[in-house]
Design an enzyme around this catalytic site. Sequence first.
Site, PDB file in Angstrom:
ATOM      1  N   GLU A 287      26.423 -12.565  14.148  1.00  0.00           N
ATOM      2  CA  GLU A 287      26.358 -13.813  14.709  1.00  0.00           C
ATOM      3  C   GLU A 287      24.951 -14.276  15.203  1.00  0.00           C
ATOM      4  O   GLU A 287      24.830 -14.121  16.397  1.00  0.00           O
ATOM      5  CB  GLU A 287      27.326 -13.444  16.256  1.00  0.00           C
ATOM      6  N   ARG A 290      19.355 -17.304  17.561  1.00  0.00           N
ATOM      7  CA  ARG A 290      17.983 -17.467  17.544  1.00  0.00           C
ATOM      8  C   ARG A 290      17.320 -17.111  16.266  1.00  0.00           C
ATOM      9  O   ARG A 290      16.364 -17.872  16.057  1.00  0.00           O
ATOM     10  CB  ARG A 290      17.428 -16.470  18.505  1.00  0.00           C
ATOM     11  N   TYR A 330      13.420 -17.712  31.752  1.00  0.00           N
ATOM     12  CA  TYR A 330      13.256 -16.187  30.891  1.00  0.00           C
ATOM     13  C   TYR A 330      12.052 -16.016  30.987  1.00  0.00           C
ATOM     14  O   TYR A 330      11.589 -15.099  30.156  1.00  0.00           O
ATOM     15  CB  TYR A 330      13.787 -16.363  29.389  1.00  0.00           C
ATOM     16  N   CYS A 356       9.462 -31.970  39.816  1.00  0.00           N
ATOM     17  CA  CYS A 356       9.018 -31.348  41.080  1.00  0.00           C
ATOM     18  C   CYS A 356       9.396 -29.892  41.398  1.00  0.00           C
ATOM     19  O   CYS A 356      10.518 -29.783  42.234  1.00  0.00           O
ATOM     20  CB  CYS A 356       9.415 -32.287  42.072  1.00  0.00           C
ATOM     21  N   GLU A 357       9.069 -29.067  40.339  1.00  0.00           N
ATOM     22  CA  GLU A 357       9.543 -27.688  40.727  1.00  0.00           C
ATOM     23  C   GLU A 357       8.261 -26.780  40.077  1.00  0.00           C
ATOM     24  O   GLU A 357       7.714 -27.242  39.218  1.00  0.00           O
ATOM     25  CB  GLU A 357      10.615 -27.237  39.819  1.00  0.00           C
ATOM     26  N   TYR A 385      17.950 -22.144  21.740  1.00  0.00           N
ATOM     27  CA  TYR A 385      18.270 -22.282  23.330  1.00  0.00           C
ATOM     28  C   TYR A 385      17.069 -23.265  24.111  1.00  0.00           C
ATOM     29  O   TYR A 385      16.462 -23.242  24.868  1.00  0.00           O
ATOM     30  CB  TYR A 385      17.869 -20.930  23.910  1.00  0.00           C
TER      31      TYR A 385
HETATM   32  C1  LIG Z   1      24.485 -15.494  22.339  1.00  0.00           C
HETATM   33  C2  LIG Z   1      25.387 -14.602  21.456  1.00  0.00           C
HETATM   34  C3  LIG Z   1      24.836 -14.421  20.136  1.00  0.00           C
HETATM   35  C4  LIG Z   1      23.680 -14.975  19.594  1.00  0.00           C
HETATM   36  O1  LIG Z   1      22.607 -14.443  20.062  1.00  0.00           O
HETATM   37  P1  LIG Z   1      21.199 -14.296  19.449  1.00  0.00           P
HETATM   38  O2  LIG Z   1      20.363 -13.570  20.303  1.00  0.00           O
HETATM   39  O3  LIG Z   1      20.806 -15.966  19.350  1.00  0.00           O
HETATM   40  O4  LIG Z   1      21.387 -14.030  17.797  1.00  0.00           O
HETATM   41  C5  LIG Z   1      25.990 -13.664  19.392  1.00  0.00           C
HETATM   42  N1  LIG Z   1      27.117 -13.433  19.807  1.00  0.00           N
HETATM   43  C6  LIG Z   1      27.493 -13.553  21.121  1.00  0.00           C
HETATM   44  C7  LIG Z   1      28.614 -12.843  21.512  1.00  0.00           C
HETATM   45  C8  LIG Z   1      26.563 -14.124  21.865  1.00  0.00           C
HETATM   46  O5  LIG Z   1      26.908 -14.461  23.201  1.00  0.00           O
END
Ligand SMILES: *Cc1c(COP(=O)(O)O)cnc(C)c1O
Length: 441
Positions: A287, A290, A330, A356-357, A385
Amino acid sequence: MHHFRYVKGQLNCESVPVATLVKKHGTPLYVYSQATLTDHFLKLDRALAPLNPLICFSVKANSSMAVLRTLALLGSGFDIVSEGELRRVLAAGGDSQTCVFAGVGKTEAEIAWALERGIYMFNAESEPELERINRLAARMKKVAPVSVRVNPNIDAHTHAKITTGTYANKFGIAFEAVEGVYARASKLKNLKLRGIQMHIGSQLTQVKPFELAVRKVAPLAQKLKAKYGLEAFSLGGGLGIIYEPALASGQPEWWQSKPAQGILTPETYAATLVPLLQPLGMKIIVEPGRFIAGNAGILVTRVEYVKQTGQKVFVIVDAAMNDLIRPAFYDSYHEIVPLTQRGGALISSDVVGPVCESGDYFCKDRRLPKVVEGDYLAILSAGAYGFVMASNYNSRALPAEVLVKGRLSAAVRYRQPLPRIWELETLPRWLKYSRVPELAR
Ligand SMILES: *Cc1c(COP(=O)(O)O)cnc(C)c1O
């Protein structure tokens, strides 16, 4: 690695000078490279080929319709966390049967909608959620495919706000409790136990935490497969990218403000994990968010003022934390380069937005080429992101987005017109018809 390069002193996205995009679409402007998205997807797909993987792009990293469509055309599945994301995927031409649904707080409406559409599986994060999915499936006379997210209690050694796989986090079910959860879930008539899932964190730059987690979870997956016929094992996302590049030689010093950390490549990831996973004979799901989108996007901004105060030089730009919140949220590093390459001395600069931060900055005390009002800067690695976290703070419009493919470019999201920001607001009757509110009592 990505397709943002200087050509004759001008920063290009693939074959398009970014300056021409700025002329056409204004700033702040997100620019995405389709070739970079494609390359990253294919690199991971090839590296994991022995596992016949299903890559489910994590929509929360970049949900731009054009990005989702690009990936859908490449055969990507999708990792979604809300009904809105599932609807986007479908609108972009994605297939719901390749979607996995994550998140600790799925509402009844969201679960029902996903059941109606038919997704690959729900990645459940608690027993009450499994019970809720079962109840809704029964009501709809359906069988819901589920997996349980196991929290392997492995520290990903990444930023605290993106560590998810330890018992201090809200995510998943503790490793030791997972078998019991499957045993109880197996008695719920309207669930099909389809898989097991984990996700230990984001922006991992070492393969070790992945390896430790897989070594811990794989035997459990095997056991559960034998017992309940699980077919899929999802490793989650988390592959890190290079935010501080030592780029190709020939690039100037400020491309290399710090040496790149030993970065995790798909090849290293695969070389370590494939031998551990292949014997399971399960469908392996990853999954990544990034890794695919991060370096495929930049945020372009105009220098509005250069303000000198005592020791410091503040470069005040027209983009702000509402456009890209990562540095504020982050403490993240983004490479910043001018659109027009220039020589001369480097000057320690803070690049800041107009909000303004004091958190509204893109870098602090960074050695950058001297810039003047009207110059443009590119904030690199803003494809993940980035826009997805943009807000209307300070009643600033959401920025525009452009997709580039070779010599082609197209607006894939128009800049938000200002009145759209308050279009859903209304005034109560007692304020509407009174010029002086105090007298309307
Ligand atoms: C955020 C997330 C991802 C993706 O994370 P990356 O660091 O962008 O690869 C995959 N699986 C789950 C469950 C997430 O919450």
